[in-house]
Design an enzyme around this catalytic site. Structure first.
Site, PDB file in Angstrom:
ATOM      1  N   HIS B 107      56.649  88.177  39.429  1.00 19.21           N
ATOM      2  CA  HIS B 107      57.141  86.802  39.411  1.00 19.21           C
ATOM      3  C   HIS B 107      58.203  86.643  40.483  1.00 19.21           C
ATOM      4  O   HIS B 107      59.101  87.480  40.618  1.00 19.21           O
ATOM      5  CB  HIS B 107      57.756  86.482  38.048  1.00 19.21           C
ATOM      6  N   HIS B 109      60.366  83.338  43.028  1.00 14.70           N
ATOM      7  CA  HIS B 109      60.576  81.916  43.315  1.00 14.70           C
ATOM      8  C   HIS B 109      60.427  81.708  44.808  1.00 14.70           C
ATOM      9  O   HIS B 109      61.232  81.011  45.429  1.00 14.70           O
ATOM     10  CB  HIS B 109      61.957  81.462  42.834  1.00 14.70           C
ATOM     11  N   HIS B 172      58.075  75.563  38.547  1.00 13.49           N
ATOM     12  CA  HIS B 172      58.698  76.844  38.332  1.00 13.49           C
ATOM     13  C   HIS B 172      58.463  77.769  39.540  1.00 13.49           C
ATOM     14  O   HIS B 172      59.350  77.915  40.376  1.00 13.49           O
ATOM     15  CB  HIS B 172      58.174  77.434  37.014  1.00 13.49           C
TER      16      HIS B 172
END
Lengths: 234, 234, 234, 234
Positions: B107, B109, B172
């Site tokens: 994960h 960003h 997100h």
């Protein structure tokens, strides 16, 4: 030195040069992961060396490079012959067969060049740096996929007789050629630089064209005067 | 070697691999500060290791990683068990429970992927590099917030049966999966690369679509042919 | 340890921490040349240390930092007292006087934050990373120029009672505050990251808002749960 | 020390300073390959040193720099005299002849500055950092090509009597001047920073102008107060 020893030495030098040049692709941000490759023709032989497929740039050594003939067939029992050559090997081989003046070929997926390629739009020559280096616009090549000669043929048909050493293959990315592997890498670096500068320039308003005779003048001077005597960097 | 010793060795290898892979997130500019995490399934066990929460990438060592079961519960008295695991641990655990073929989850960003996510817009497959790697568009997952299973469920419902190993969770950012932790990191790198190239391409004009059968052909070839034999990089 | 020795030790620790934190501004690309500064309050004293004016980040050592009282007056005969403190010292001092809970202040001219500031436009909270970190939009402060208290007053009037630890001073750039100097640096890093992601998101189409109660939920969780216990990173 | 020894020492210091400053062009991403150059006037003499043509930044040493008189003629039998000086030498020489207050000249093809140059559009002064450094907009110079005095003349005619130390030569790129070579390099760094920030600001909406008297105030303060006493960085 025997002819065999001279050839072996030429292969070694080409391996070392091509291995080191991959670091320039990383330094200038032209590649991520394993997505780009450099090849170089062995001077005086119908051979070239090319990056193995899927090997990272930090791990790459001269002995990892794969030695091929001009049909892209791996030379058995040479260093690196246990590895698969780049999946773009057929395209590189096609260029070496068709264009004897080419000593190096580079392929990347550099960001801004790919952006122009995804629109199938050539990069107009509106900055003097592009006029120096490419002598006009950077052209678009046809859409072609891996599996036969169509990528190599597309590169050659676009660049033969063209001043530009870079072609943007539609929906794919840039291929560049040069008198040497180093020269082809320089073309890849300058192609991305031009793609980025002209992209940014145009998104903010209309561009001022450069008259053709000025482009011709800049290109002629740069090819003949720039750099040091005997310098292969042009 | 006893079964216990073999498991201990597998855990050690996974710790070392996952710790080292965090450096790739930094190298490719996918993370700032502590905002991204990698996890890896321990082969042959219902366990995975994951980054501790809020620890910087330079300080991270193999022993800092937190060993969890597939419910995301920390295994007591293991190295790193005094630390809190990543606040995304529940999502990673959900993926490992629901998709046994997944060996790694990432994960981040990363900037351009987040930009597509903030518009809730999938990335169209208009470049061959995306066709190779993802076999089509990179899809959008639902809006979901931390606190229950909704992020993990959103990832699984979007990616199950999909060619893409990347999903952009709305508002997100990207989650990626892979056969191994390394493969999931590669997917995170290629996802941001595709997000950036297609963003830039589209802001300057209309894109040329790639016919679906060409996408299918590229995807099939890349999954089967690219890289070295036995290479987990696909 | 005497009270005097304890204060001297606290000053030394603050000097070392603040000097090292300037490297984070460089690492994350928030500054060019000498255009940004970090300060840190000395715990338990009405003092802070700040970067000297016009000194490059590579040359900066703990002893170069300038020790000031809360009026921004340099403490005589301290290390660094022969240097001029940052030209932003009055603004930092104003913040420390007005907001006792602030332990660190950072000012940069980071690119995307400056772009929003030049339009006088707050950054909307459309990504969960912003909700975590800032709990809503990043606000704009008034236009104010160096020479009196107007910059410091503008920062305090904008941030007092606001969740955001970052303010974009109009036509100027970001100032961030934090419980510690490290926390203020983190806010500067995350502010630029948000400014960049939302800029890119919006230039390609309409953004999906995040409902306010979801923003509240994310902010509350992040402030209370994220990171390791006792961790000053929040 | 004899007059001759003092001149030799001044030349050596200038060589070392100018060679080292090229690393700043690389560090701030203002150049690719060999496409930018710094020169510095030798204090107290009608001489300057400049980068040789086509030499890479990593290989560049103080002895590689080429010593020229103010007509751009290489001084025979000096270190570096066997090399060709930068192809921009005539432009640098013109500036030194016409502007005795100039101690350094820099030329790059930095990306965002080139983008403004390709549109022939000056950079408006909408951020305080530009007001500090340039005191107003960064102007456009005429289209001019290598081969005669036209580039040097265009630089001088644009910058003489102008607050800005940077000019964007149309379709070409930035030239900057300074009291020293270091000051000219700083101007090149800040010019690209301004070009980038204002480009990004404007692509997202209308900019807020800064009143002229505020620009004047900021410029006056920065030229007189910023930095340390006796500091050549201004």
């Amino acid at each position: 030195m025997t002819e065999g020893a001279a050839l072996a030495a030429a292969i070694e030098r080409t391996r070392a040069e091509v291995a080191a040049l991959h670091a320039e692709l990383v330094r200038y941000g032209l590649v991520v992961w394993t997505g780009g490759n450099v090849s170089g023709r062995v001077p005086g032989a119908d051979l070239f060396v090319i990056k193995p497929s899927g090997v990272s740039y930090e791990e790459l050594t001269a002995d990892d490079l794969v030695l091929c003939d001009l049909d892209g067939v791996v030379i058995p029992d040479s260093p690196g012959s246990s590895r698969s050559p780049s999946s773009d090997t057929a395209a590189h081989a096609y260029v070496y067969r068709a264009m004897p003046e080419v000593g190096g070929v580079v392929h990347t997926h550099s960001t801004y060049a790919v952006a122009w390629a995804a629109r199938g739009e050539e990069i107009p020559c509106v900055i003097t740096g592009m006029a120096d280096e490419f002598g006009g616009p950077i052209p678009i090549g046809p859409f072609a996929v891996i599996g036969d000669d169509s990528i190599g043929r597309g590169i050659v048909e676009t660049l033969r007789g063209h001043r530009s050493r870079a072609v943007l293959m539609q929906n794919h990315g840039p291929f560049t050629i040069g008198a040497s592997a180093r020269d082809a890498v320089k073309a890849a670096v300058m192609c991305e630089d031009a793609a980025r500068s002209v992209h940014l320039a145009r998104e903010a308003g209309p561009l001022i064209p450069i008259p053709q005779e000025r482009i011709d003048h800049l290109y002629a001077r740069y090819q003949n005067v720039y750099g040091q005597d005997g310098d292969d960097r042009r």
